[in-house]
Scaffold this motif. Structure first.
Motif, short mmCIF file in Angstrom:
data_model
loop_
_atom_site.label_atom_id
_atom_site.label_comp_id
_atom_site.label_asym_id
_atom_site.label_seq_id
_atom_site.Cartn_x
_atom_site.Cartn_y
_atom_site.Cartn_z
N SER A 124 0.78 -1.27 0.02
CA SER A 124 -0.08 0.01 -0.15
C SER A 124 0.94 1.28 -0.01
CB SER A 124 -1.04 -0.05 1.02
OG SER A 124 -0.24 -0.11 2.41
N GLY A 125 0.42 2.27 -0.47
CA GLY A 125 0.93 3.62 -0.61
C GLY A 125 1.34 3.94 -2.05
N MET A 126 1.29 2.97 -2.96
CA MET A 126 1.69 3.45 -4.15
C MET A 126 0.44 4.06 -4.87
SD MET A 126 3.71 -0.09 -5.46
CE MET A 126 1.94 -1.11 -5.41
N THR A 127 0.69 5.24 -5.49
CA THR A 127 -0.65 5.94 -6.08
C THR A 127 0.11 6.32 -7.59
OG1 THR A 127 0.39 7.91 -5.14
CG2 THR A 127 -1.46 6.69 -3.86
N CYS A 128 1.15 6.07 -8.01
CA CYS A 128 1.30 6.68 -9.26
C CYS A 128 2.56 6.00 -9.96
CB CYS A 128 1.71 8.21 -9.41
SG CYS A 128 3.18 8.61 -8.63
N GLY A 129 2.79 6.22 -11.17
CA GLY A 129 3.93 5.55 -11.87
C GLY A 129 5.27 5.49 -11.24
N GLY A 162 3.86 9.51 -2.47
CA GLY A 162 4.53 8.25 -2.35
C GLY A 162 6.01 8.42 -3.26
N CYS A 163 5.94 9.33 -4.10
CA CYS A 163 7.33 9.43 -5.02
C CYS A 163 8.33 10.14 -3.73
CB CYS A 163 7.17 10.29 -6.18
SG CYS A 163 6.28 9.34 -7.40
N ALA A 164 7.69 11.22 -3.31
CA ALA A 164 8.56 11.79 -2.36
C ALA A 164 9.11 10.99 -1.12
CB ALA A 164 7.52 13.23 -1.85
N VAL A 190 3.84 -4.24 -11.14
CA VAL A 190 2.82 -3.56 -10.36
C VAL A 190 1.57 -3.19 -10.66
CG1 VAL A 190 2.80 -1.41 -9.12
CG2 VAL A 190 5.06 -2.31 -9.27
N ASP A 191 0.77 -3.47 -9.89
CA ASP A 191 -0.91 -3.26 -10.28
C ASP A 191 -1.15 -2.09 -9.25
OD1 ASP A 191 -3.65 -3.01 -10.46
OD2 ASP A 191 -3.68 -5.06 -11.07
N LEU A 192 -1.57 -0.94 -9.72
CA LEU A 192 -1.59 0.34 -8.84
C LEU A 192 -2.98 0.31 -8.39
CD1 LEU A 192 0.02 3.30 -10.54
CD2 LEU A 192 0.67 2.34 -8.39
N ALA A 193 -4.02 -0.02 -9.11
CA ALA A 193 -5.34 -0.09 -8.78
C ALA A 193 -5.62 -1.18 -7.66
CB ALA A 193 -6.17 -0.40 -9.92
N ALA A 194 -4.89 -2.45 -8.09
CA ALA A 194 -5.18 -3.20 -7.17
C ALA A 194 -4.20 -3.48 -5.94
CB ALA A 194 -5.02 -4.87 -7.79
N GLY A 195 -3.23 -2.38 -5.98
CA GLY A 195 -2.36 -2.34 -4.68
C GLY A 195 -1.55 -3.53 -4.43
N THR A 196 -1.09 -4.13 -5.70
CA THR A 196 -0.18 -5.60 -5.59
C THR A 196 0.91 -5.35 -6.36
OG1 THR A 196 -1.34 -6.34 -7.31
CG2 THR A 196 -2.23 -7.19 -5.29
N VAL A 197 2.21 -6.26 -5.91
CA VAL A 197 3.37 -6.09 -6.80
C VAL A 197 3.52 -7.52 -7.09
CG1 VAL A 197 5.61 -5.77 -6.82
CG2 VAL A 197 4.28 -4.07 -5.44
N SER A 202 9.61 3.04 -8.48
CA SER A 202 10.47 3.08 -7.32
C SER A 202 10.32 1.64 -6.62
CB SER A 202 9.86 4.18 -6.38
OG SER A 202 10.71 4.27 -5.09
N VAL A 203 9.32 1.12 -6.37
CA VAL A 203 9.23 -0.18 -5.83
C VAL A 203 9.68 -1.07 -6.69
CG1 VAL A 203 7.54 -2.08 -5.35
CG2 VAL A 203 7.14 0.15 -4.46
N THR A 204 9.65 -1.23 -7.95
CA THR A 204 10.32 -2.12 -8.92
C THR A 204 11.81 -2.01 -8.80
OG1 THR A 204 8.56 -1.94 -10.57
CG2 THR A 204 10.48 -2.55 -11.50
#
Lengths: 70, 70
Positions: free
Chosen positions: A8-13, B14-16, A34-41, A18-20
């Motif tokens: 959780s906490g991922m909201t944009c590309g 999240g980026c920040a 990463v699936d932002l909508a689902a909040g999964t990696v 960054s997570v990737t």
């Protein structure tokens, strides 16, 4: 083997990238989706869940455990 | 000493947070201030510009050099 984690906490590309990067820094061979909508990696590679947790949390996002084996 | 760097690709909180964590991972004493609208990151601490560049790029964002000494 691919495993899908809840993050959780991922909201944009930028967050997704960054997570990737944090995960591939630990295993350059890992495939990360990463699936932002689902909040999964989804991580395909040899990293343990703990290693993925470290990467995700180190990047500033919340690791909420395994979502599913994919 | 605080130095302000130009960083592109950050679009949300999240980026920040991710950029901040990447920098403080290198220097736990560093104070980091991200201005999303301006696309800048001010770092107060002992890190070299190269170290900040490594952290920013490692997190998946673009380091565009020094914006200004603050």
């Amino acid at each position: 083997m691919s495993t899908k984690y809840k993050v959780s906490g991922m909201t944009c590309g930028g967050c997704a990238r960054s997570v990737t990067n944090a995960i591939t820094a630990k295993d350059g061979q890992a495939k990360v989706e990463v699936d932002l909508a689902a909040g999964t990696v989804a991580v395909d590679g040899s990293l343990s869940a703990d290693a993925v947790k470290d990467a995700v949390e180190g990047a500033g996002f919340d690791f909420d455990g395994v979502a599913a084996a994919a």
